[in-house]
Design an enzyme around this catalytic site. Structure first.
Site, PDB file in Angstrom:
ATOM      1  N   ASN A 279       0.857  -1.197   0.000  1.00  0.00           N
ATOM      2  CA  ASN A 279       0.000   0.000   0.000  1.00  0.00           C
ATOM      3  C   ASN A 279       0.904   1.262   0.000  1.00  0.00           C
ATOM      4  O   ASN A 279       2.123   1.137   0.055  1.00  0.00           O
ATOM      5  CB  ASN A 279      -0.908  -0.052   1.233  1.00  0.00           C
ATOM      6  CG  ASN A 279      -0.116   0.151   2.517  1.00  0.00           C
ATOM      7  OD1 ASN A 279       1.080  -0.158   2.582  1.00  0.00           O
ATOM      8  ND2 ASN A 279      -0.753   0.673   3.532  1.00  0.00           N
ATOM      9  N   CYS A 281       1.984   3.574   2.089  1.00  0.00           N
ATOM     10  CA  CYS A 281       3.048   3.878   3.074  1.00  0.00           C
ATOM     11  C   CYS A 281       3.951   2.686   3.350  1.00  0.00           C
ATOM     12  O   CYS A 281       4.839   2.734   4.206  1.00  0.00           O
ATOM     13  CB  CYS A 281       2.426   4.428   4.341  1.00  0.00           C
ATOM     14  SG  CYS A 281       1.463   5.930   4.004  1.00  0.00           S
ATOM     15  N   GLU A 283       3.481  -0.428   4.601  1.00  0.00           N
ATOM     16  CA  GLU A 283       3.356  -1.375   5.711  1.00  0.00           C
ATOM     17  C   GLU A 283       2.501  -2.598   5.378  1.00  0.00           C
ATOM     18  O   GLU A 283       2.459  -3.548   6.153  1.00  0.00           O
ATOM     19  CB  GLU A 283       2.802  -0.669   6.959  1.00  0.00           C
ATOM     20  CG  GLU A 283       1.321  -0.269   6.898  1.00  0.00           C
ATOM     21  CD  GLU A 283       1.080   1.049   6.198  1.00  0.00           C
ATOM     22  OE1 GLU A 283       1.997   1.528   5.508  1.00  0.00           O
ATOM     23  OE2 GLU A 283      -0.025   1.599   6.332  1.00  0.00           O
TER      24      GLU A 283
END
Ligand code: CDP
Length: 578
Positions: A279, A281, A283
């Site tokens: 995704n 960011c 994580e």
């Protein structure tokens, strides 16, 4: 706005939280008038997310469960990701933060992905893509006997589409763009954000392979592969490419790196597909068309009489897993493919925020061995209890449909409701709502200025620091201002020594400390850990390279670095004058 009953007031709601909620989360009418209070919002979410229990247990006490969820959220012990707070129980009903879409090597597939991205952004989600399947620039295109544009040109199309949508003004669309290190256009990709005006709606990461890392270690060349025919396109010196990544990251923080083989080593459903992206960011690794909803436990609320309140933590972990599994049921997915893939794997991402707060309350400096040890212990506990909770749900509700053939499918294994349970999100906004330190980050500063939604500036003094300063009698407005300007308390004599020792900030600690903490949490996290490794402005490229190697050696799944002052606009900044 309806008046709140005394039953529904939220004593711990900070002023900043109220501002953020009102600006972006609360329900409004067509004219933009706010229709609900924060308490109503949490009720709306609690009731909507409790409801699916009825599907699995006809006698479920929905009111009791909704009360539990409501309390957990309004005590700021747990919050789901922003789309759940914004959209649960409303017409849109899209509750997930994370999506990954496939980008195939044809016009139809590329522009389908652009359209799907638009639908996801409109609903408040963020999208990740691998552009590695696209043939390189200037390659042959048989249908037109022309030449191809290459991944970078197409990334610009996604970028402009995102810019145009802006998620209905509630949340800026965010994208992750990944290119495998063996793609022929890798050097152009590494440079594609060198001009800070380009691709502003993208985070970019290079997908590194074990093969490539070995070539770096041995100072060898490696093959570049054309994805169109899988043939060797050329060769590159691995150290040259690695160094280019380091130089660019030093220049302005991008690209980040992700270790693709590690993501796939931990892929719970290898029989369903290969993981090629995360995704926005970083994580949450996901398969193409998969989505995931996140939630975070605020660790600062789990310190009692100077020690960790394990009993309460256990209860909240179990309730949070129930909550996040129900989000999958209550969710309204923007595409049928996403609905099907998400229901088949049922990934959830329970993580933490307020880790720095917890350490301060326990009197443990973030940059200490004790903190790393405790980080492991806490996350192991959450991961173990989270998996137990998912097994219990599996017994009542059935395992995730792709269980057979998954890594959980071993002889005598218990049922498992969710293919993954834990993820450490950045908690950018939900940590403001909770008045907590974000994710597993150290405090950014004891007092600082934060920019939200581009222009709204919030001034923040760490609430725990303020409380301690008042209790111990060294609080003054002038001192708070001085600290804001300094950005750190470690050289401020008015602050007692023992307080200075625990109020360490992102810039007081070394990049190695940042990475050791990321690695500690990664050890017990199914998915990945969102973390920024902060460097002082004076850091050298060598420092960045060392940090990347350390992240590789300590088992991290990726790294994002940021050298202070290296970007024109910074989301967080201390008032420090150079
Ligand atoms: O705190 P909040 O729930 O708002 O989100 P976060 O933990 O900062 O970010 C979690 C994930 O939400 C990110 O990795 C993205 O997938 C997504 N996100 C997004 O799509 N757009 C944003 N403006 C922020 C986050």
């Amino acid at each position: 706005m309806k008046k709140e009953s005394s039953h529904d007031t939220i004593p711990d709601l900070s002023k900043n939280a109220a501002t953020v909620l009102e600006k972006r989360y609360l329900r409004r009418d067509a004219e933009g008038k706010v229709l609900e209070t924060p308490a109503h919002m949490f009720r709306r979410v609690a009731e909507t997310i409790a409801a699916p229990n009825k599907k699995f247990d006809k006698k479920a006490d929905l009111k009791g469960l909704a009360d539990t969820f409501y309390r957990m959220m309004t005590n700021f012990e747990f919050l789901p990701n922003s789309p759940t707070l914004m959209n649960a129980g409303r017409q849109l009903g899209q509750l997930s933060a994370c999506f990954v879409l496939p980008v195939g090597d044809s016009m139809e597939e590329i522009f389908d992905a652009v359209k799907f991205t638009a639908l996801i952004h409109k609903s408040g989600g963020g999208t990740g893509f691998s552009f590695s399947r696209l043939r390189p620039a200037n390659d042959v295109v048989s249908s037109t006997t022309g030449i191809s544009s290459g991944p970078l040109s197409f990334m610009r199309v996604f970028d402009i589409a995102t810019e145009t949508i802006k998620q209905g003004g509630t949340r800026r669309g965010a994208n992750m763009g990944i290119l495998r290190v063996d793609h022929p256009n890798i050097m152009d990709f590494i440079m594609c954000k060198a001009d800070q005006k380009q691709l502003n709606n993208f985070n970019i990461s290079v997908g590194l392979t074990e093969k490539f890392m070995q070539a770096v270690e041995r100072d060898e060349e490696y093959d570049l592969i054309n994805p169109r025919d899988k043939k060797v396109f050329g060769r590159q010196n691995a150290r040259k490419v690695f160094h280019r990544i380091v130089v660019q990251a030093w220049e302005n923080g991008e690209p980040g790196i992700i270790f693709l083989d590690r993501l796939n080593r931990d892929n719970p459903t290898p029989h369903i597909g290969e993981i090629e992206s995360t995704n926005p960011c970083g994580e949450q690794p996901l398969l193409p068309y998969e989505s995931c909803n996140l939630g975070s436990i605020n660790l600062g609320k789990f310190v009692k009489d100077g020690t960790v309140d394990w009993k309460k933590l256990k209860t909240v972990v179990h309730d949070s897993v129930n909550f996040l599994d129900n989000v999958i049921e209550a969710n309204n997915y923007p595409l049928q493919q996403i609905h099907d893939m998400t229901h088949a794997n049922r990934k959830i991402g329970l993580g933490v925020m307020g880790w720095a707060d917890m350490l301060i309350l326990l009197g443990v400096p973030y940059n200490s061995e004790e903190a790393v040890k405790l980080g492991k212990k806490i996350m192991k506990f959450i991961n173990d209890e989270g998996h137990l909770a998912s097994q219990e749900l599996g017994k009542q509700r059935g395992s995730f449909p792709n269980f057979q053939g998954s890594i959980f499918d071993t002889k005598g294994a218990p049922p498992m409701r969710n293919a993954t349970v834990t993820t450490i999100a950045p908690t950018g906004t939900i940590s403001i709502i909770s008045n907590a330190s974000s994710g597993v980050e150290p405090l950014f500063a004891v007092s600082y200025i934060r920019t939200v939604m581009d222009k709204n500036v919030l001034v923040e003094v760490n609430p725990i620091f303020e409380q301690i300063a008042k209790e111990r009698g060294f609080y003054s407005e002038a001192l708070m201002k001085k600290i804001a300007e300094h950005g750190t308390v470690h050289d401020i004599p008015e602050v007692p020594e023992d307080v200075r020792r625990v109020f360490v900030t992102a810039h007081d600690i070394t990049p190695e400390d940042h990475i050791q903490m990321q690695a500690a949490f990664q050890l017990y996290t199914d998915n990945a850990v969102s973390k920024t490794v902060n460097f002082p402005n004076s850091a050298t490229m060598d420092d960045v390279e060392k940090a990347y190697m350390l992240a590789y050696e300590t088992g991290c799944k990726g790294v994002t670095i940021y050298r202070d002052g290296s970007r024109d606009e910074q989301v967080l900044s201390t008032g420090k004058k150079e």
